[in-house]
Every structure is written in structure tokens, then in C-alpha cells.
Enzyme design. Sequence first.
Site, short mmCIF file in Angstrom:
data_model
loop_
_atom_site.label_atom_id
_atom_site.label_comp_id
_atom_site.label_asym_id
_atom_site.label_seq_id
_atom_site.Cartn_x
_atom_site.Cartn_y
_atom_site.Cartn_z
CG LEU A 253 68.34 70.61 -65.42
CD1 LEU A 253 69.24 71.73 -65.71
CD2 LEU A 253 67.93 70.88 -63.79
N GLY A 256 58.23 67.96 -64.26
CA GLY A 256 57.10 67.12 -64.71
C GLY A 256 56.29 66.72 -63.36
CB CYS A 263 66.30 52.89 -60.89
SG CYS A 263 66.68 51.21 -61.61
N1 LIG Z 1 65.59 48.56 -64.28
C1 LIG Z 1 66.64 49.11 -64.70
O1 LIG Z 1 66.46 50.08 -65.28
C2 LIG Z 1 67.85 49.15 -63.74
C3 LIG Z 1 68.89 49.93 -64.00
C4 LIG Z 1 69.90 49.75 -63.59
C5 LIG Z 1 70.11 48.81 -62.28
N2 LIG Z 1 69.07 48.18 -61.89
C6 LIG Z 1 69.06 47.31 -60.78
O2 LIG Z 1 69.38 45.88 -61.44
C7 LIG Z 1 68.35 44.83 -60.38
C8 LIG Z 1 67.68 44.11 -61.42
O3 LIG Z 1 66.77 44.74 -61.86
P1 LIG Z 1 65.67 44.54 -62.99
O4 LIG Z 1 64.70 45.51 -63.24
O5 LIG Z 1 66.23 43.80 -63.90
O6 LIG Z 1 64.60 43.51 -62.26
P2 LIG Z 1 63.60 42.40 -62.49
O7 LIG Z 1 62.65 42.33 -61.43
O8 LIG Z 1 63.09 43.09 -64.09
O9 LIG Z 1 64.44 41.02 -62.80
C9 LIG Z 1 64.75 40.25 -61.57
C10 LIG Z 1 64.84 38.91 -62.22
O10 LIG Z 1 65.50 38.04 -61.32
C11 LIG Z 1 65.05 36.71 -61.04
N3 LIG Z 1 65.43 36.31 -59.86
C12 LIG Z 1 65.25 36.47 -58.52
N4 LIG Z 1 65.76 35.62 -57.74
C13 LIG Z 1 66.53 34.63 -58.66
C14 LIG Z 1 67.37 33.60 -58.15
N5 LIG Z 1 67.45 33.25 -57.15
N6 LIG Z 1 67.73 32.85 -59.29
C15 LIG Z 1 67.43 33.16 -60.50
N7 LIG Z 1 66.75 34.27 -61.08
C16 LIG Z 1 66.18 35.07 -59.89
C17 LIG Z 1 63.32 37.06 -61.07
O11 LIG Z 1 62.66 35.98 -61.46
C18 LIG Z 1 63.48 38.25 -62.33
O12 LIG Z 1 63.18 37.76 -63.42
C19 LIG Z 1 68.00 45.74 -59.44
O13 LIG Z 1 68.80 45.82 -58.47
C20 LIG Z 1 68.03 47.13 -59.86
O14 LIG Z 1 67.75 48.18 -59.00
C21 LIG Z 1 68.08 48.27 -62.83
#
Ligand SMILES: NC(=O)c1ccc[n+]([C@@H]2O[C@H](COP(=O)([O-])OP(=O)(O)OC[C@H]3O[C@@H](n4cnc5c(N)ncnc54)[C@H](O)[C@@H]3O)[C@@H](O)[C@H]2O)c1
Length: 449
Positions: A253, A256, A263
Site C-alpha cells: 500500500l 509510487g 513478474c
Molecule cells: N524473478 C522473480 O522474482 C520470479 C519470482 C517468482 C516466479 N518467477 C518466474 O520464474 C520463471 C523464471 O524467472 P527468472 O526471473 O528466474 O528468469 P531468468 O530469465 O532470470 O532465467 C531463466 C533462465 O533459464 C535459462 N533457460 C531457458 N531455456 C532453457 C533450457 N531449455 N534449458 C536450460 N536453461 C534454459 C536461461 O538461459 C536463463 O538463465 C519465470 O516464469 C518467472 O515468471 C520469477
Amino acid sequence: MHIGMVGTGYVGLVSGTCFAEFGHSVVCADKDANKIESLRKGEIPIYEPGLEDLLKRQIESGRITFTTDISDAVKDSQAVFIAVGTPSRRFCRDADLSYVHDAAREIAKNMNGYTVVVNKSTVPVGTGREVEHIMRETRPDADFDIASNPEFLREGAAIDDFMRPDRVVVGTSSERAQNVMREVYRPLYLNETPILFTKRETAEVIKYAANAFLATKITFINEIADLCEQVGADVQQVSKGIGLDKRVGDKFLHAGPGYGGSCFPKDTLALTRAGQKYTAPQRIVETVVSVNEDRKARMADKIIAACGGDVRGKTIGILGVAFKPNTDDMRDAPALTIIPVLQQAGAKIKAYDPESMGEAKKLIDNVTWCENAYDVAENADALALVTEWNEFRALDMDRIGEVLGRKTIVDLRNIYKVSEMEDKGFHYVSIGRREVNPKEASGQLKATA
Ligand SMILES: NC(=O)c1ccc[n+]([C@@H]2O[C@H](COP(=O)([O-])OP(=O)(O)OC[C@H]3O[C@@H](n4cnc5c(N)ncnc54)[C@H](O)[C@@H]3O)[C@@H](O)[C@H]2O)c1
């Protein structure tokens, strides 16, 4: 247990490291060879407090290893997590599931014995079913279950969120898979963390609904802030006044410049697309998405207005460009909208961020990057506080006042007190806290009553 992690980005790396800390043996695979090379040396490609030390300990203990060869992460693992990216598609704004599908195919080819394939990436409802279909097609003979285990960690507090989550959600109807997942999360189970077992579709909806709800809360208070500015109310007190009600809660809340990050923007969009696809329109979230987009550009207008309505030839100093403090993540950061709008209006930009300048330089041109907040303020016409890093919370305002040309500060995070800044002679503009003259306020209220 042996655990495989496919995708070693933010979520994969934090989850893999924490699973190793739980005592499991974890193999993390990523197709990015440079990333794997650095991780093997214990160097992390992201900024996340506490992660580097924790990772080094796990590498020394031998409980975590890194590979570009996905088969190493799959062949001996009882649970293989998919933690690859699911960005918005450029044109249709659906979640791009190509990385998830590719990972599923590669996992299927390398499975060896009963495996639970766990989707940790944030995906639209129905993805678990699609992944199952892809894997059955690739390996009709394989023995596996697909579970959904959405991740709720926040960047900047990721380790604590993973080790002490409010809840763990596991979507699978298979009892065999549930037992494997109980073992994976055993240390949390012993800590009495609520572990919610649901159907796969339910788990998928929970993740999008959670993010959309939080994004809605932020957007709601941002619009209330606009009203406060018009009537002379104080949005911080409004937040407190409603947040003390336990039904509302005091988190998310803070008014900003609009939500950003890796995400909320993509997940809210993907939820609206799912609503259209299944003829269950998500009209509240559709509105949230468009209000938030407008808001980021309006923040640039606010800065221009604070500079007298014209920034041609003026220098604006920007403090903080990451989408929030304690991360170097620039994905969908408000600064990526605000800075180009200011530049188009003719402003020159100086900026500083403690961690994200490396990333930001790849995304924004023509910015003079500085070493600290005081360098940014030097000879600038106005200073805009965009990300509330701790080091910006107690700046020496006398020093800033001496070097800042026109003493204009636009605080988009409300971290300073209006009266203190005005006493120091600043033209101080913040969010939802405009001090209007009481007569003016009552006049305005009567005028619209
Ligand atoms: N970043 C956050 O805070 C967060 C929080 C909760 C959920 N998520 C979810 O988690 C998922 C990942 O997010 P992230 O921020 O870690 O993404 P990111 O882009 O930081 O990392 C994804 C990684 O997957 C690798 N990759 C892609 N295809 C591949 C394959 N076939 N084999 C091996 N490696 C492969 C990429 O090289 C990359 O390093 C997303 O769906 C995101 O929405 C993210």
C-alpha cells in the site's frame, strides 16, 4: 534427494541453492555457457543479498553443481524443476512458453526411472497439461508425473522468502508425486510451513491470482494518491488508516511510480489474456494494467511540471533506476519509461543506482552515469528519486541543496518528510502528499460537491 534444476536464472539459482542448503544434492543446468562458467566459480550473475555466500558454501559442500548438459540434471533426479523464463510475447502479450516447452522435451529425452517434473516457472493455466502432452509424445515409455509448484519469492529478499515462505503450493493429483514433493520440502514441512496440495490447474491459477491481486493493491493506492493530491490529503496516512484493518493488511500500500519488475507486468497481462481465451474476462486486472502503464509516463510529466513545465536544456538527476531496491533487475522498471520521456522533452539525464547501472546502460542511451547521489545532484536543475535504496533515505540534504541548481526534488517514493524538505528550502514534490492551503482545499471540495 537428487534434484535437477533446468534454468538457472533468478528463480532457478535461488531455488537450487536453497534446496542444497536443505541437504539435497542439486544439479543446475542452463543453456547459457557463460552463466554456468561463472556459477562454477561461485560468481553470481545477479545481485541478490546473501546469495553469493550461501552458494559458495553449497559448492564447497559438493551439494550443488552446474552444467550446460541437461542430461546431468535429469538422469538421476527424483524431481526435476523447470525454472526457465516465461516473458510476454512481443505482439500478442501472451506468456511465451517456448522455453518451457523446449525444457520439457529435453527433460523427457533424458529421464531415467520415475521422475516428478515440477513446473516452477509462472505459466498460464493449462500449461501443466501441455507439458505432459509434449513429454508423452517425446517419450511414450517414460514413467513420470507433472506437478505445478509456483514460486512466490521476491527479488531482494529471495533467500528468506524461499527458506521461510508463507506457504508452499503444490499442484498435482498424483499421490506418488505428492510424496516426492513432501520429501523435497521436508525441512519446511518440519517447520510447519503450510503446504497446500491442490489440483494442477488450481496451483497455476493461484500464482497469477496472487500477483494480480498485489498489482491491483499497488495500483489502487496509486489512484488514491492522485485523489489525495487534489484534496490535500496524505496518502501515507490513508495507507496506514486502511492497512491497520486486518482484512486489508498494510503490505503493498505504498504509493509510487507504478509497479515494474520481472513478474507483475507480464503476469497481469498473461492473466488478462487467459481471461479472454476462456471467456472469463478479467476486467479489474485489465484496468490495472492500463492504469499502471499510463502512470509511469505520468511520472515523467510530474517531474516536468515540477521544473516549471519545460525541461528543454535542463539537467534532471535520477536517483535509482532498478525496479525496486536490493536488486539489479531492470525488467519493466519505471525508470525505463520515465527517462526516455524526459529526454524526448529535451532534458539531459544524469543518474546513479547502486547495483543496476551495468544493466541499465544496455537499455537506456545518452545518460551520464555518476558515482553517487551527490555527483548526480551537482549542477542538476532537479533531482528525481525513483528507487528507494537505503542509501538514498538519509542523504545529506544540506550538501544536496548546495550543489543542486534549483533545489527541486521530486520524490516518487515518499521517503522524505514534506515539512523537513520545505524547511530546508526545497521545492519538494512527492506522491499523494501535496500540502494544499486549507482554504484552497475546502474551495475545491465545495466546487465539486
Ligand atoms: N524473478 C522473480 O522474482 C520470479 C519470482 C517468482 C516466479 N518467477 C518466474 O520464474 C520463471 C523464471 O524467472 P527468472 O526471473 O528466474 O528468469 P531468468 O530469465 O532470470 O532465467 C531463466 C533462465 O533459464 C535459462 N533457460 C531457458 N531455456 C532453457 C533450457 N531449455 N534449458 C536450460 N536453461 C534454459 C536461461 O538461459 C536463463 O538463465 C519465470 O516464469 C518467472 O515468471 C520469477
